[in-house]
Design an enzyme around this catalytic site. Structure first.
Site: not given
Ligand code: F6P
Length: 343
Positions: A128, A163
């Site tokens: 992120d 689309r």
């Molecule tokens: O924090 C990193 C991340 O990949 C986010 O972008 C995402 O929302 C989250 O982890 C997903 O978490 P999990 O693997 O627990 O579903």
């Protein structure tokens, strides 16, 4: 010296590359022994660990995931969590703990350090890219590459069918992946958490593009993007056992609204965990190697409570507590670059 390492939170390409660099310099340069705690903070709390050495880490530079396993368990989840961390550090003889993680894992590191339970050095991980005081977290570049490659592919199928393609990418609080992949992939529109969107304006922009004779559109949506208040209904995300909201679904909702408001055939692609799996990019491999070397150097300088950071093209150190105090949003100037290409 005996040094502990853990990887926590969501996995991320490059975790093994960081561990490998730590182990290499620790063993060959400092003559340290390194132990890896299993499954993030869970391993420290339970005293589960493995010895790590250069041989153990051979061949792991390009390997995704983490050889140590990971979890979202935190010492904060237990009344005696901090005491258990302290007890494990004493029992294993580890004099330092390198914590490789995102906001949740690093914040737990601040708590452990401030309670005097371990000598902590942090390494910023997350696709992120939302950790403060560092221009880059590792894994981000890889995720942007994966998302951009997906958008490239969606262009040709969107054009063939006239689309609208909505692509949902990760980014729970911030839209770094969406903004970078949106610009790199030539998206029509990019929606990010930092800028609540007006769905009517989104539909109107796509219609405007159609009126100019451009029939295919790509709309990149960060999973944490939210509509302006009162403009569109969106269901609340579920909260998991770690207090972590399970996002996903905004892409579907945006696509349904676009189709309803414009009448254009619209499809959704949710990239999900594909963005987190597999081999790290070359940039991430270099960044991870640099972070790992810098982290073990910080340990030997006794710079406890620090985090290695990428700033101005160099690795420096910042206070871990300051880095996690505030998430890093997308630069408005960069988002303006994306916006310059909106219809
Ligand atoms: O924090 C990193 C991340 O990949 C986010 O972008 C995402 O929302 C989250 O982890 C997903 O978490 P999990 O693997 O627990 O579903």
């Amino acid at each position: 010296m005996r040094v502990g390492v853990l990887t926590g939170g969501g996995d991320c390409p490059g975790l093994n590359a960081v561990i490998r660099a730590i182990v290499r310099k620790a063993e060959r340069h400092y003559g340290d022994s390194v132990i890896g705690f299993l499954d993030g903070w869970h391993g420290v709390i339970e005293g589960n660990f493995t010895e790590l050495d250069v041989n153990h880490m051979r061949g792991t530079l390009p390997r995704g995931g983490t050889v140590l396993g990971t979890s979202r368990v935190s010492p904060r989840m237990f009344d005696d969590g901090i005491d258990r961390v302290r007890a494990t550090m004493e029992a294993t003889g580890a004099e330092a703990l390198i914590v490789i993680g995102g906001e949740g894992t690093l914040s737990a590191g601040v708590g452990v350090f401030e309670a005097g339970a371990a000598n902590v050095v942090g390494v910023p991980k997350t696709i992120d890219n939302d950790i403060g005081l560092t221009e880059l977290t590792f894994g981000f570049d890889t995720a942007v590459g994966i998302a951009t490659a997906a958008i490239d592919r969606l262009h040709t199928t969107a054009e063939s069918h006239d689309r609208v393609m909505v692509v949902e990418v990760m980014g729970r609080h911030v839209g770094h992946i969406a903004t970078w992949a949106g610009i790199a992939g030539g998206a029509t529109l990019t929606l990010i958490p930092e800028e609540p969107f007006d769905i009517e304006a989104v539909a109107e922009a796509i219609s405007r593009r159609h009126r100019r004779g451009r029939w295919a559109s790509i709309v990149v949506v960060a999973e944490g993007a939210r509509p302006k208040e009162g403009t569109m209904e969106l269901s609340e995300p579920e909260i998991d056992q770690f207090g972590h909201s399970r996002l996903g679904g905004v892409g579907q909702a945006v696509a349904a609204e676009i189709e309803a408001r414009t009448g254009y055939d619209t499809r959704v692609t949710v990239l999900g965990h594909v963005q987190r799996g597999g081999t790290p990019s070359a940039l991430d491999r270099v960044l991870c190697s640099w972070y790992g070397i810098a982290a073990i150097d910080a340990v030997h300088e006794g710079d406890w409570g620090s985090m290695v950071a990428f700033r101005g093209g160099e690795i420096s150190r910042v206070r871990l507590a300051d880095a996690v105090a505030q998430l890093k949003p997308v630069s408005p100037a960069l988002y303006d670059v994306a916006r310059a290409f909106f219809p």
